[in-house]
Write an enzyme that holds these catalytic residues in place. Structure first.
Site, short mmCIF file in Angstrom:
data_model
loop_
_atom_site.label_atom_id
_atom_site.label_comp_id
_atom_site.label_asym_id
_atom_site.label_seq_id
_atom_site.Cartn_x
_atom_site.Cartn_y
_atom_site.Cartn_z
CB VAL A 24 -64.06 -1.59 -8.23
CG1 VAL A 24 -64.05 -0.65 -7.16
CG2 VAL A 24 -63.69 -2.93 -8.02
CG LEU A 165 -67.02 -4.51 -5.16
CD1 LEU A 165 -66.98 -5.62 -6.30
CD2 LEU A 165 -67.49 -3.21 -5.33
N GLY A 289 -61.00 -18.01 -9.84
CA GLY A 289 -60.26 -17.34 -11.25
C GLY A 289 -60.85 -15.93 -10.85
CB CYS A 292 -59.93 -10.33 -7.38
SG CYS A 292 -60.63 -8.60 -7.90
CE LYS A 295 -56.17 -6.98 -10.03
NZ LYS A 295 -55.92 -6.72 -8.65
CE LYS A 352 -68.56 -13.96 -7.57
NZ LYS A 352 -68.13 -13.61 -6.35
#
Ligand SMILES: NC(=O)c1ccc[n+]([C@@H]2O[C@H](COP(=O)([O-])OP(=O)(O)OC[C@H]3O[C@@H](n4cnc5c(N)ncnc54)[C@H](O)[C@@H]3O)[C@@H](O)[C@H]2O)c1
Length: 484
Positions: A24, A165, A289, A292, A295, A352
């Protein structure tokens, strides 16, 4: 100052500090520089800083190398000295990690330590911005910590500016967002954030000849939503929990499809055509998965518990997600009978497509489970092999291409939806495999096409396809016209 030939006014270029140069922070820093701001990226990982200063790009993300190349050393500098960076900046974005604790809530110790360190360097009015995903009321805590460490209450505000994002499309998501969300409890602080994002909200950035090209299905200029800090914090958690729920929902529907002989892709098409639902995030597979969703769903569950609300829907979202991996493993077992000693080719390790991130990757969890059951695995991923090699101690071999991963394997598993895995040369793949069995956790192929090309093909939420049972396949095989 950003050149913006068609804008009605020029915007202030700001001096901005971004703390944390991960997925990020690095993307936000590079994009802020592209909007015309002067950015100092601060990190306490010396190795990462040295790599960035040397021109390396530590993560795999489209357009990031171009932006770093364009701004490094000019509008974008790197430093380990947080206090010095803060002294010279109008806004400080905190983009450090907020990993889960053992209890499932967010570990805010990195955020707290940054807040403590910032407090000594607050000279003149500054806006401290939470960019990390944090539970509601974190901004109040950040304010308390800064005050406890001696800062003047009038000299700063704390704002929330959650980041939406997605890895793989992070740069374009940042520059062409669905919305910019700003949580502020007063106008002065909101004005600073409005100014920072003005090139996007006025549209002037998009008229710049060097602007990053606009992706399909996005609209400009970017709208800004200003809320209270509590609302902004809650929106981010609720948003991720909702998206995770959408994925678990369609995975649950996929399981029913398998039982009744329906095709989940057709079902998704029918559901997604309803404009109230929409087609996005209705992709059945091996579950969500990444760093982000897992959690954030847990953290939102913990926030609700703390507020006295038992958010059991989220328990179910998590349970379905875990089940989805087990269902896939059962599919592998039922395709191959016994697993010990079986040689499997694996396509995809990242959580991904489009990223090298393997945090909480369902692909990695499946590979680990299969290794434990005694399989021999050769894996290929276009970007994530280096990280996988660091994270997995042994037993996994790596290939240089999809075909090398498939070579001599008892079956091929597709675990990540990289575009290149969806357009394999099927004839060549058939030749490489010892047995032409493909178990696809991402539904990248049409079962009938696979059967026609001589594969036994298993996917998610669709009936298994076998070469000898598909009418077109039988006809094609009889005529000798199987095609890749
Ligand atoms: N990765 C995503 O797709 C994504 C998307 C939206 C929001 N978020 C949220 O953004 C936050 C950051 O996520 P990320 O994926 O970029 O994390 P990351 O682990 O990739 O990066 C965090 C960075 O912060 C640095 N850091 C930690 N403590 C520091 C300190 N005291 N001083 C300076 N630097 C410090 C680390 O060295 C690391 O480089 C998290 O809260 C995450 O939930 C992530």
């Amino acid at each position: 100052m950003l050149e913006s030939p068609n804008s009605e006014r020029e915007f202030l270029n700001m001096r901005i500090t971004v703390v944390g140069s991960g997925y990020v922070g690095l993307v936000a820093g590079a994009c802020f520089a592209d909007l015309g701001h002067d950015v100092i990226l601060v990190d306490n990982d010396e190795r990462k800083l040295a790599a960035l200063k040397n021109g390396q790009v530590p993560i795999h993300e489209n357009f990031l190398p171009e932006l770093l190349q364009r701004h490094r050393g000019h509008r974008l500098t790197f430093s380990a000295d947080l206090q010095e960076a803060v002294r010279g900046s109008a806004a400080i974005f905190i983009a450090v990690g907020t990993p889960p604790t053992d209890r499932g809530d967010a570990d805010l110790s990195y955020v707290e330590s940054v807040a403590r360190e910032i407090s000594g360097a607050i000279t003149g009015y500054k806006v401290i911005v939470e960019k990390s995903t944090v539970p509601v009321y974190t901004s109040d805590w950040v304010r308390k910590i800064i005050l406890r460490n001696g800062a003047d209450p009038e000299s700063f505000d704390v704002a929330s500016n959650p980041e939406f994002l997605r890895e793989g499309t992070a740069v374009t998501d940042f520059l062409f967002p669905d919305r910019i969300l700003v949580g502020c409890n007063n106008q002065r602080c909101a004005a600073v954030l409005r100014e920072i994002y003005a090139p996007l909200t006025s549209g002037s950035y998009y008229q710049h000849p060097d602007a990053i090209p606009q992706p399909d299905r996005t609209s400009v200029p970017a709208p800004i939503i200003v809320t209270s800090t509590q609302s902004a914090e809650l929106i981010k958690h609720a948003c991720n929990a909702f998206l995770a729920m959408k994925i678990s929902f369609i995975n649950a529907v996929a399981s029913i499809c398998e039982s009744v002989g329906a095709d989940v892709n057709q079902v998704c098409h029918g559901i997604g055509a309803d404009s109230r639902i929409g087609p996005r995030f209705l992709n059945p597979g091996i579950g969500y998965g990444g760093s982000c969703f897992p959690k954030d769903v847990m953290a939102f569950r913990a926030v609700a518990r703390e507020c006295g609300y038992d958010f059991r829907l989220l328990d179910e979202v998590m349970r379905i997600n875990e089940d989805q991996r087990d269902r896939f493993l059962r599919k592998v077992r039922s395709a191959l009978w016994t697993l010990r000693g079986k040689h499997l080719g694996v396509l995809g390790l990242a959580f991904k497509g489009g990223t090298d991130d393997i945090r909480e990757s369902p692909a990695i969890l499946i590979v680990q489970a299969l290794l434990q059951e005694g399989c021999k695995i050769t894996a290929y991923d276009p970007a994530a092999m280096e990280r996988a090699q660091e994270a997995m101690n042994s037993g996994l071999k790596f290939a240089r291409s999809s075909y090398e991963a498939a070579h001599g394997a008892d079956a091929l598993l597709i675990l990540t939806e990289w575009e290149e895995f969806a357009s394999l040369d099927l004839r060549r793949l058939h030749q490489e495999l010892k047995y032409p069995i493909v178990i696809d956790g991402r539904n990248l192929y049409d079962p009938e096409v696979m059967a026609t090309n001589g594969f036994t093909y298993y996917s998610v939420g669709r009936a298994a396809a076998h070469p000898e049972t598909t009418p077109t396949a039988v006809k094609a095989m009889k005529n000798g016209t199987n095609q890749a």
